[in-house]
Design a protein around this motif. Structure first.
Motif, PDB file in Angstrom:
ATOM      1  N   LEU A 182      44.867  34.572  28.085  1.00 51.81           N
ATOM      2  CA  LEU A 182      45.369  33.787  29.212  1.00 51.81           C
ATOM      3  C   LEU A 182      45.081  32.306  28.967  1.00 51.81           C
ATOM      4  O   LEU A 182      44.119  31.934  28.299  1.00 51.81           O
ATOM      5  N   HIS A 183      45.975  31.466  29.475  1.00 53.47           N
ATOM      6  CA  HIS A 183      45.827  30.029  29.245  1.00 53.47           C
ATOM      7  C   HIS A 183      45.645  29.290  30.579  1.00 53.47           C
ATOM      8  O   HIS A 183      45.631  29.913  31.652  1.00 53.47           O
ATOM      9  N   VAL A 184      45.539  27.971  30.477  1.00 53.91           N
ATOM     10  CA  VAL A 184      45.232  27.203  31.691  1.00 53.91           C
ATOM     11  C   VAL A 184      46.380  27.253  32.712  1.00 53.91           C
ATOM     12  O   VAL A 184      46.166  27.013  33.899  1.00 53.91           O
ATOM     13  N   GLY A 185      47.588  27.581  32.248  1.00 56.03           N
ATOM     14  CA  GLY A 185      48.705  27.778  33.179  1.00 56.03           C
ATOM     15  C   GLY A 185      48.441  28.974  34.088  1.00 56.03           C
ATOM     16  O   GLY A 185      48.666  28.925  35.297  1.00 56.03           O
ATOM     17  N   HIS A 186      47.933  30.064  33.490  1.00 54.83           N
ATOM     18  CA  HIS A 186      47.534  31.223  34.303  1.00 54.83           C
ATOM     19  C   HIS A 186      46.425  30.831  35.272  1.00 54.83           C
ATOM     20  O   HIS A 186      46.380  31.291  36.409  1.00 54.83           O
ATOM     21  N   TYR A 187      45.526  29.965  34.775  1.00 53.76           N
ATOM     22  CA  TYR A 187      44.362  29.599  35.579  1.00 53.76           C
ATOM     23  C   TYR A 187      44.770  28.876  36.860  1.00 53.76           C
ATOM     24  O   TYR A 187      44.416  29.301  37.960  1.00 53.76           O
ATOM     25  N   VAL A 188      45.539  27.789  36.728  1.00 57.01           N
ATOM     26  CA  VAL A 188      45.907  27.040  37.943  1.00 57.01           C
ATOM     27  C   VAL A 188      46.999  27.761  38.730  1.00 57.01           C
ATOM     28  O   VAL A 188      47.133  27.566  39.936  1.00 57.01           O
ATOM     29  N   GLY A 189      47.787  28.594  38.021  1.00 55.29           N
ATOM     30  CA  GLY A 189      48.889  29.288  38.688  1.00 55.29           C
ATOM     31  C   GLY A 189      48.415  30.468  39.509  1.00 55.29           C
ATOM     32  O   GLY A 189      49.073  30.866  40.463  1.00 55.29           O
ATOM     33  N   SER A 190      47.268  31.027  39.150  1.00 55.51           N
ATOM     34  CA  SER A 190      46.894  32.247  39.848  1.00 55.51           C
ATOM     35  C   SER A 190      45.396  32.605  39.786  1.00 55.51           C
ATOM     36  O   SER A 190      44.794  32.915  40.808  1.00 55.51           O
ATOM     37  N   LEU A 191      44.805  32.510  38.589  1.00 53.54           N
ATOM     38  CA  LEU A 191      43.424  33.013  38.448  1.00 53.54           C
ATOM     39  C   LEU A 191      42.427  32.335  39.376  1.00 53.54           C
ATOM     40  O   LEU A 191      41.638  32.989  40.050  1.00 53.54           O
ATOM     41  N   ARG A 192      42.508  31.008  39.404  1.00 56.54           N
ATOM     42  CA  ARG A 192      41.579  30.230  40.231  1.00 56.54           C
ATOM     43  C   ARG A 192      41.657  30.675  41.694  1.00 56.54           C
ATOM     44  O   ARG A 192      40.653  30.894  42.369  1.00 56.54           O
ATOM     45  N   ARG A 193      42.903  30.825  42.162  1.00 56.40           N
ATOM     46  CA  ARG A 193      43.139  31.250  43.535  1.00 56.40           C
ATOM     47  C   ARG A 193      42.608  32.649  43.809  1.00 56.40           C
ATOM     48  O   ARG A 193      42.018  32.932  44.852  1.00 56.40           O
ATOM     49  N   ARG A 194      42.799  33.536  42.828  1.00 57.80           N
ATOM     50  CA  ARG A 194      42.316  34.908  43.008  1.00 57.80           C
ATOM     51  C   ARG A 194      40.811  34.930  43.241  1.00 57.80           C
ATOM     52  O   ARG A 194      40.314  35.686  44.078  1.00 57.80           O
TER      53      ARG A 194
END
Ligand code: TRP
Length: 393
Positions: A47-59
């Protein structure tokens, strides 16, 4: 009861609904006691930082908010196979990468159920029944499926499994009675299609399923974080991703070579923000406190942007600021990953436990679905008695 059968369907169905309500204690409305989240990712790479700001952080925020009764995070290996059938090994290898990325970002198996899609056979069974509720034309209109077919040159040879994956995604969501699905906006058509399936099922059979709502990323930059080269999409083949597992040096090199404004040749030139990757990343990552820590000359992001646009602010200074923010954000993730990597069997154990727990929930839903469809013949004493009576008469 016999006369009911002979007189036709509709009263019979009303009777069935009543019986079902009696049995389940649900009346008219679906049981939505607590809020439930389901979401997931295809395991096709780290997973990359796009996944991170797009969803992971929020989860992780949602997980820690305590507002959700249950959180299910799924590694969608079966869905990944729908367009990777030439390379199933890629999917198999990347399950652990995604699991490590999840846990290093702060998804905590004690609070969220992490599981593997293919280990829940009930999802296939649900998919099979939902297939009857969707037309081919409707699937063909799904904009995400449409563009993915184009992107993969599938036009003449679409795998059936790929074509129907929105239906299996509806099974993923409804099996857990999820009402909240945190996703990127490319997934909106899937949620819409799921809602339609739920509505149709609940109307035709009985109100068993929950209509989900998408929870979208907080701003435009988070919705679609571009690659470091400024290209719209981050992708492994373009080599423009910053991975969560990248080393500090890799991150610094990637940030310092980011695409900015090709017209901003001299520091004194006025700079442009549109399409300027460094500023898009700042929109996604920068918090107020970062200014106090790394760039106290500026009060906030608006001031920094204004200076850049006026001229007199060099790219290197902005990139160094971004690098500081990225390092601060990624360092704890990297450190946790290192820890987790030391006991890989334990990570598989987490997924096994999670899959078992998820399966229990999916099994319960499937059983309700089959009762609503009235195909639970052997528990259906009413049916057996009625059929017997019919033959007695
Ligand atoms: N389609 C999602 C993706 O490509 C993965 C996924 C599968 C998913 N099933 C899901 C996401 C259910 C949310 C809900 O990343």
């Amino acid at each position: 009861m016999l006369s009911c059968i002979l007189r036709g369907e509709s009263r019979c169905r009303a009777a069935a609904q009543k019986m079902w309500e009696g049995r389940t204690g649900l009346r008219g409305k679906v049981n939505t006691m607590g809020k439930i989240i389901l979401t997931g990712d295809r395991p096709t790479g780290r997973l990359h930082v796009g996944h991170y700001v797009g969803s992971l952080r929020r989860r992780v925020e949602l997980q820690d908010s305590g507002e959700y009764e249950k959180i299910f995070i799924m590694i969608a290996d079966a869905q990944a196979l729908t367009d990777n059938i030439e390379n199933p090994e890629k999917v198999r290898q990347n399950i652990i990468e995604v699991a490590l990325d999840y846990m290093s970002c702060g998804l905590d198996p004690a609070k969220s159920t992490l599981f593997i899609q293919s280990q829940i056979p009930e999802l296939c069974e649900l998919t099979f029944y939902y297939m009857d509720l969707v037309t081919v034309a409707r699937l063909q209109r799904n904009p995400t499926v449409k563009s993915e077919i184009q992107a993969r040159n599938f036009e003449a040879s679409i795998p059936v499994g790929f074509f129907t994956y929105p239906i299996s995604q509806a099974a993923d969501i409804t099996a857990f009675k999820a009402d909240t699905v945190p996703v990127g906006d490319d997934q909106l058509p899937m949620i819409e299609q799921t809602r339609e399936i739920v509505h149709k099922f609940n109307t035709v059979y009985a109100p068993v399923l929950v209509e989900p709502t998408a929870l979208l990323p907080e701003n435009e930059a988070c919705k679609r974080l571009p690659g470091t080269d400024g290209k719209a999409k981050m992708s492994k083949s373009l080599g423009n991703c910053i991975y969560l597992a990248d080393t500090a040096d890799e991150v610094r090199t990637k940030v310092m070579s980011m695409f900015t404004d090709p017209l901003h040749l001299q520091v004194s030139d006025p700079g442009h923000l549109e399409g300027n990757t460094v500023f898009t990343y700042l929109d996604a990552f920068c918090k107020q406190e970062h200014f106090d820590r790394y760039l106290p000359d500026y009060g906030n992001l608006e001031e920094l942007k204004a200076h850049y646009q006026r001229g007199g602010l060099g790219d290197v200074k902005v990139k160094k600021f971004l690098n500081n923010i990225m390092q601060e954000t990624l360092e704890p993730i990297r450190a946790r990953r290192k820890e987790l990597e030391r006991d890989i069997p334990a990570v598989y154990q987490v997924l096994k436990k999670g899959s078992e727990a998820a399966r229990e929930v999916a099994t319960r839903t499937l059983s309700e679905v089959k009762s609503a469809m009235r195909i639970h013949y052997f528990e259906d004493e009413e049916l057996i008695r009625m059929q017997a009576e019919r033959y007695e008469a």
